[in-house]
Design an enzyme around this catalytic site. Sequence first.
Site, PDB file in Angstrom:
ATOM      1  N   ARG A  45      38.142  -0.717   2.123  1.00  0.00           N
ATOM      2  CA  ARG A  45      37.205   0.423   2.114  1.00  0.00           C
ATOM      3  C   ARG A  45      36.662   0.804   0.819  1.00  0.00           C
ATOM      4  O   ARG A  45      36.146   1.882   0.494  1.00  0.00           O
ATOM      5  CB  ARG A  45      37.443   1.662   2.803  1.00  0.00           C
ATOM      6  CG  ARG A  45      37.773   1.391   4.409  1.00  0.00           C
ATOM      7  CD  ARG A  45      36.388   1.084   5.055  1.00  0.00           C
ATOM      8  NE  ARG A  45      36.313   1.211   6.391  1.00  0.00           N
ATOM      9  CZ  ARG A  45      36.055   1.897   7.470  1.00  0.00           C
ATOM     10  NH1 ARG A  45      35.506   2.867   7.122  1.00  0.00           N
ATOM     11  NH2 ARG A  45      36.123   1.729   8.920  1.00  0.00           N
ATOM     12  N   ARG A  53      32.305   5.101   0.749  1.00  0.00           N
ATOM     13  CA  ARG A  53      31.957   6.604   0.420  1.00  0.00           C
ATOM     14  C   ARG A  53      32.615   7.269  -0.831  1.00  0.00           C
ATOM     15  O   ARG A  53      32.127   8.453  -1.141  1.00  0.00           O
ATOM     16  CB  ARG A  53      32.193   7.478   1.591  1.00  0.00           C
ATOM     17  CG  ARG A  53      31.459   6.978   2.953  1.00  0.00           C
ATOM     18  CD  ARG A  53      32.142   7.240   4.029  1.00  0.00           C
ATOM     19  NE  ARG A  53      33.468   6.702   4.109  1.00  0.00           N
ATOM     20  CZ  ARG A  53      34.568   6.658   5.172  1.00  0.00           C
ATOM     21  NH1 ARG A  53      34.007   7.492   6.082  1.00  0.00           N
ATOM     22  NH2 ARG A  53      35.756   6.037   5.076  1.00  0.00           N
ATOM     23  N   ARG A 106      23.158   4.984  -0.184  1.00  0.00           N
ATOM     24  CA  ARG A 106      23.161   5.384   0.965  1.00  0.00           C
ATOM     25  C   ARG A 106      22.104   6.423   1.671  1.00  0.00           C
ATOM     26  O   ARG A 106      21.460   6.227   2.517  1.00  0.00           O
ATOM     27  CB  ARG A 106      24.508   5.780   1.338  1.00  0.00           C
ATOM     28  CG  ARG A 106      24.635   6.438   2.705  1.00  0.00           C
ATOM     29  CD  ARG A 106      25.301   5.561   3.838  1.00  0.00           C
ATOM     30  NE  ARG A 106      25.933   6.388   4.984  1.00  0.00           N
ATOM     31  CZ  ARG A 106      25.537   7.423   5.704  1.00  0.00           C
ATOM     32  NH1 ARG A 106      24.233   7.431   5.514  1.00  0.00           N
ATOM     33  NH2 ARG A 106      26.237   8.026   6.453  1.00  0.00           N
ATOM     34  N   ASP A 165      30.362  -4.124   8.880  1.00  0.00           N
ATOM     35  CA  ASP A 165      31.345  -3.240   9.748  1.00  0.00           C
ATOM     36  C   ASP A 165      31.810  -4.244  10.802  1.00  0.00           C
ATOM     37  O   ASP A 165      31.180  -5.311  11.317  1.00  0.00           O
ATOM     38  CB  ASP A 165      30.783  -2.051  10.598  1.00  0.00           C
ATOM     39  CG  ASP A 165      31.839  -1.015  10.843  1.00  0.00           C
ATOM     40  OD1 ASP A 165      32.096  -0.287  10.065  1.00  0.00           O
ATOM     41  OD2 ASP A 165      32.129  -1.292  12.033  1.00  0.00           O
ATOM     42  N   TYR A 196      36.863  -0.801  21.304  1.00  0.00           N
ATOM     43  CA  TYR A 196      35.676  -0.040  20.991  1.00  0.00           C
ATOM     44  C   TYR A 196      34.631  -0.536  22.440  1.00  0.00           C
ATOM     45  O   TYR A 196      33.945   0.533  22.699  1.00  0.00           O
ATOM     46  CB  TYR A 196      35.109  -0.591  19.730  1.00  0.00           C
ATOM     47  CG  TYR A 196      35.846   0.253  18.582  1.00  0.00           C
ATOM     48  CD1 TYR A 196      35.397   1.671  18.527  1.00  0.00           C
ATOM     49  CD2 TYR A 196      36.476  -0.341  17.773  1.00  0.00           C
ATOM     50  CE1 TYR A 196      36.158   2.205  17.399  1.00  0.00           C
ATOM     51  CE2 TYR A 196      37.066   0.226  16.661  1.00  0.00           C
ATOM     52  CZ  TYR A 196      36.728   1.527  16.748  1.00  0.00           C
ATOM     53  OH  TYR A 196      37.632   2.391  15.492  1.00  0.00           O
TER      54      TYR A 196
HETATM   55  O1  CP3 Z   1      36.276  -2.487   3.164  1.00  0.00           O
HETATM   56  C1  CP3 Z   1      35.247  -2.393   2.838  1.00  0.00           C
HETATM   57  O2  CP3 Z   1      34.987  -1.460   1.662  1.00  0.00           O
HETATM   58  C2  CP3 Z   1      33.962  -2.862   3.585  1.00  0.00           C
HETATM   59  C3  CP3 Z   1      33.154  -2.312   4.269  1.00  0.00           C
HETATM   60  C4  CP3 Z   1      34.009  -1.911   5.703  1.00  0.00           C
HETATM   61  C5  CP3 Z   1      33.208  -0.911   6.765  1.00  0.00           C
HETATM   62  N1  CP3 Z   1      34.076  -0.844   7.741  1.00  0.00           N
HETATM   63  C6  CP3 Z   1      32.168  -0.016   6.089  1.00  0.00           C
HETATM   64  C7  CP3 Z   1      32.049   1.284   6.716  1.00  0.00           C
HETATM   65  C8  CP3 Z   1      35.014  -2.560   6.710  1.00  0.00           C
HETATM   66  C9  CP3 Z   1      35.861  -3.679   6.092  1.00  0.00           C
HETATM   67  C10 CP3 Z   1      35.179  -1.811   7.859  1.00  0.00           C
HETATM   68  C11 CP3 Z   1      35.851  -2.205   8.891  1.00  0.00           C
HETATM   69  C12 CP3 Z   1      36.015  -1.319  10.048  1.00  0.00           C
HETATM   70  N2  CP3 Z   1      35.191  -0.762  10.738  1.00  0.00           N
HETATM   71  C13 CP3 Z   1      37.422  -1.226  10.650  1.00  0.00           C
HETATM   72  C14 CP3 Z   1      38.629  -1.965  10.380  1.00  0.00           C
HETATM   73  C15 CP3 Z   1      39.429  -1.187   9.190  1.00  0.00           C
HETATM   74  C16 CP3 Z   1      40.000   0.082   9.656  1.00  0.00           C
HETATM   75  O3  CP3 Z   1      39.632   1.011   8.952  1.00  0.00           O
HETATM   76  O4  CP3 Z   1      40.675   0.125  10.291  1.00  0.00           O
HETATM   77  C17 CP3 Z   1      36.962  -0.126  11.950  1.00  0.00           C
HETATM   78  C18 CP3 Z   1      38.071   0.382  12.941  1.00  0.00           C
HETATM   79  C19 CP3 Z   1      35.630   0.009  11.683  1.00  0.00           C
HETATM   80  C20 CP3 Z   1      34.972   0.867  12.670  1.00  0.00           C
HETATM   81  C21 CP3 Z   1      34.252   2.029  11.919  1.00  0.00           C
HETATM   82  N3  CP3 Z   1      33.203   2.047  11.058  1.00  0.00           N
HETATM   83  C22 CP3 Z   1      34.745   3.430  12.106  1.00  0.00           C
HETATM   84  C23 CP3 Z   1      35.846   3.795  13.157  1.00  0.00           C
HETATM   85  C24 CP3 Z   1      33.966   4.143  11.371  1.00  0.00           C
HETATM   86  C25 CP3 Z   1      33.518   5.856  11.232  1.00  0.00           C
HETATM   87  C26 CP3 Z   1      34.691   6.529  10.526  1.00  0.00           C
HETATM   88  C27 CP3 Z   1      34.954   6.001   9.052  1.00  0.00           C
HETATM   89  O5  CP3 Z   1      35.700   5.450   8.290  1.00  0.00           O
HETATM   90  O6  CP3 Z   1      33.683   6.464   8.359  1.00  0.00           O
HETATM   91  C28 CP3 Z   1      33.034   3.302  10.390  1.00  0.00           C
HETATM   92  C29 CP3 Z   1      31.992   3.485   9.617  1.00  0.00           C
HETATM   93  C30 CP3 Z   1      32.061   2.892   8.375  1.00  0.00           C
HETATM   94  N4  CP3 Z   1      32.173   1.600   8.286  1.00  0.00           N
HETATM   95  C31 CP3 Z   1      31.506   3.480   6.929  1.00  0.00           C
HETATM   96  C32 CP3 Z   1      31.633   2.430   6.082  1.00  0.00           C
HETATM   97  C33 CP3 Z   1      31.530   2.506   4.388  1.00  0.00           C
HETATM   98  C34 CP3 Z   1      31.041   4.967   6.985  1.00  0.00           C
HETATM   99  C35 CP3 Z   1      29.713   5.037   7.243  1.00  0.00           C
HETATM  100  C36 CP3 Z   1      29.115   5.896   6.223  1.00  0.00           C
HETATM  101  O7  CP3 Z   1      28.788   7.138   6.602  1.00  0.00           O
HETATM  102  O8  CP3 Z   1      28.444   5.583   5.236  1.00  0.00           O
END
Ligand code: CP3
Length: 342
Positions: free
Chosen positions: A26, A30, A39, A76, A153
Amino acid sequence: MQLKNDLLLRVIRGEKVARTPVWLMRQAGRILPEYRAVRNSVSGFIELAKTPELAAEVTIQPVDILGVDAAIIFSDILVIPEAMGLPYEMVEKRGPWFPHTISSESDIKKIHVPDIKDRLSYVLEAIKITKKGLNGRVPLIGFAGAPWTIFAYMVEGSGSKTFSKARAMLYQDPVLAHTLLEMITISTVKYLKAQIEAGANVVQVFDSWAGILPPNHYREFSLKYIETICHAITEVPVTVFAKGAFFARREMGALACDVVGLDWNMEIAESIELIGQKKAFQGNLDPAALYGTEESIKQATFRMMDAFSGTRHIANLGHGLYPDIDPGKVKLFIELVKQYGV
Ligand code: CP3
């Protein structure tokens, strides 16, 4: 193209390195004001992920701003369900939400294994633009969710503490569960191969919800499909990160993968013993450690580095960065790993 900084790939291949490579799950997101600015120029996360030039820009930001040794493509794991015919929405502060879910045979008939180049061309385009922008500075990591986590999911319809609907299906209709898991696995292999063809140097499989299954179900409904993916991906190294799967560490050591990611609950010495030294390790600082003082971050980082010394190690956190972590503290962690050496 020859990479200028290939520390990550050298560690995976077991070659000598002057210092341990570091990146953060991540990292593209953010915590950076620079990310939030991009964003805020679009309607939300999904539009950002679907605009290849912008996705590439935020992928490269942490390389420029934080000095990490790898980039991870901004996307994602939920793009796979969407490509299969199950769209998602990202609800501010709450996370993903699916208007339609899978609960029966007739729901499965409405989804399909996608044509990746058609449905996910935006990710492939973002990878190509990122590679140009990186210009060989660091490797690019592609990724996908593990079939079980994607299944969770698609059946549950959103995040959940228990994923009880998803787990219930494993007892109520295991045949249906396997049908869906097989479709996800085939889609994921095609997707990872397309990412590699577009330029990904390493791929990571995220099994974020590994830890909610009992060990027998984990083997039957998750590991089996991860193993299929590992066998199918022969072009680049594969990292498996199964959060909470401490009970499956011995089996992780037998997977056809190159790197095993550890979460912060996994004791390092014990994990090395169970998994064995044929794998490289990735992880595993508690992300909450970065809320500490500079001194406590130093202690925690060096403690982790000491515990991994003598193994092939890629420094990282034990899960993704939390959104309210101070970027200065993240930079400090990266600097400390770089100072430590090997
Ligand atoms: O790692 C990185 O920087 C690359 C980008 C990346 C995102 N999601 C961007 C994202 C990666 C590798 C993911 C993987 C992901 N997405 C997982 C596996 C990793 C983990 O955290 O266990 C999962 C379970 C998701 C599903 C997901 N996407 C959730 C549960 C959420 C909401 C909660 C949260 O963490 O924000 C997201 C949204 C998401 N994915 C954001 C980002 C930058 C936030 C969205 C925003 O508000 O900009």
